[in-house]
Enzyme design. Sequence first.
Site: not given
Length: 409
Positions: A37, A122, A159, A219, A269, A290, A319, A323
């Site tokens: 991404n 989510h 986020y 995050h 991730e 992740r 993950h 993206d």
Amino acid sequence: MKIVAADVIVSSPDRNFVTLKITTDEGITGLGDGTLNGRELSVASYLADHVVPLLVGRDPHRIEDTWQFLYRSAYWRRGPVTMAAIAAVDVALWDIKAKAAGMPLYQLLGGASRTGIMAYGHASGRDIPELFDSIRRHLDEGFKSIRVQTSVPGIDSVYGVAAQPSADGKRYDYEPAQRTPLPVEEDWDTRAYLRHLPTVFEAVRNEFGPELPLLHDGHHRMTPIQAAKLGKALEPYDLFWLEDCTPAENQEALRLVRQHTTTPLAIGEVFNTVWDYQTLIREQLIDYVRSAVTHTGGITAMRKLLDFAAQYQIKSGIHGPTDISPVGMAAALHLDLAIHNFGIQEYMRHGPLTDEVFRQSFTFTDGYLHPGEQPGLGVELDEEAAARFPYQPAYLPFNRLQDGTVHDW
Ligand code: CS2
Ligand code: MG
């Protein structure tokens, strides 16, 4: 069998994707995802300019040998670009091998270890009522596990909150990378977040009860002691996991978090190899791995990483945001179905234009994903459709604190 062609296809239906298509002299093709991404073209160039010339003429069945060749012959190892490029080749070769064998890929990975793959969705909100509506919508869609993200009083944009406006008019949670000439600056205040988040989980538990598995993504925004404080404050709400609670380049940082809280931790991730996890796994500092197949050297490398984690009873939590292309998602699902130490799978639905470009056979039923029974990965790319959506520059946002200091986004 010989590889006769390898094409790098960059397309931007709902967002940018980098796909590698490998073709053999027997007419079998394989797809691999190399999407990184906000840095997509770097992987596309790594593949087109440096890797494709090395693939033509090779035996596609020699997957391990090709992996080692690409990793060691480059001399420069690891890192997000290299490992995404290797992942694209690796997954495409597994797709070819499974098609040649006439079976879905998970069968080559040892067959199914479960009937379905628990997915989490989510949910998010700018306030509690909006969050509750989002959770109910996901429960209505069949999700049995929910990630909770919310706005924080005093902070403009946070986020993962779907409804907050984005600079390019797209749904924010759908695609955090915005098609703007420069990265969008956002604000952050960890102390405000630490005060607010426990009140959110208290409200969610009061409304939806104790059973529903709840996840949250920190995050990468807290220091180790702040992460320890949050983990402890969230213990009464029995989270399934707290993700990326602190940047983990320094893996030892998690010792301090572990010392203070039993809230399960998920990390990885932004990792690219097993080496990024060595201390975290060996010292039992995390509970979920992740990584994405696309960012960690493909199925060959991910299976080894997850086998290492299994020795420590650490589970997968692959993950799966938008993206990661449908090709990368399908690769994850075949692995999820076959491995023993499966934990949970992230699932963000791709957009309608993406579905025009990628024909997927994986299913989502009553909260569980399944890769399907097609030979190979079960995803085909419509190159004509892909050509209708040329690449568009896009950047992930970045954070500044109130005093102007750049902070983790
Ligand atoms: C996030 C991602 O899904 C997640 O857990 O951390 O959405 C992440 O922000 C994006 O993949 C960045 O490209
Ligand atoms: Mg995350």
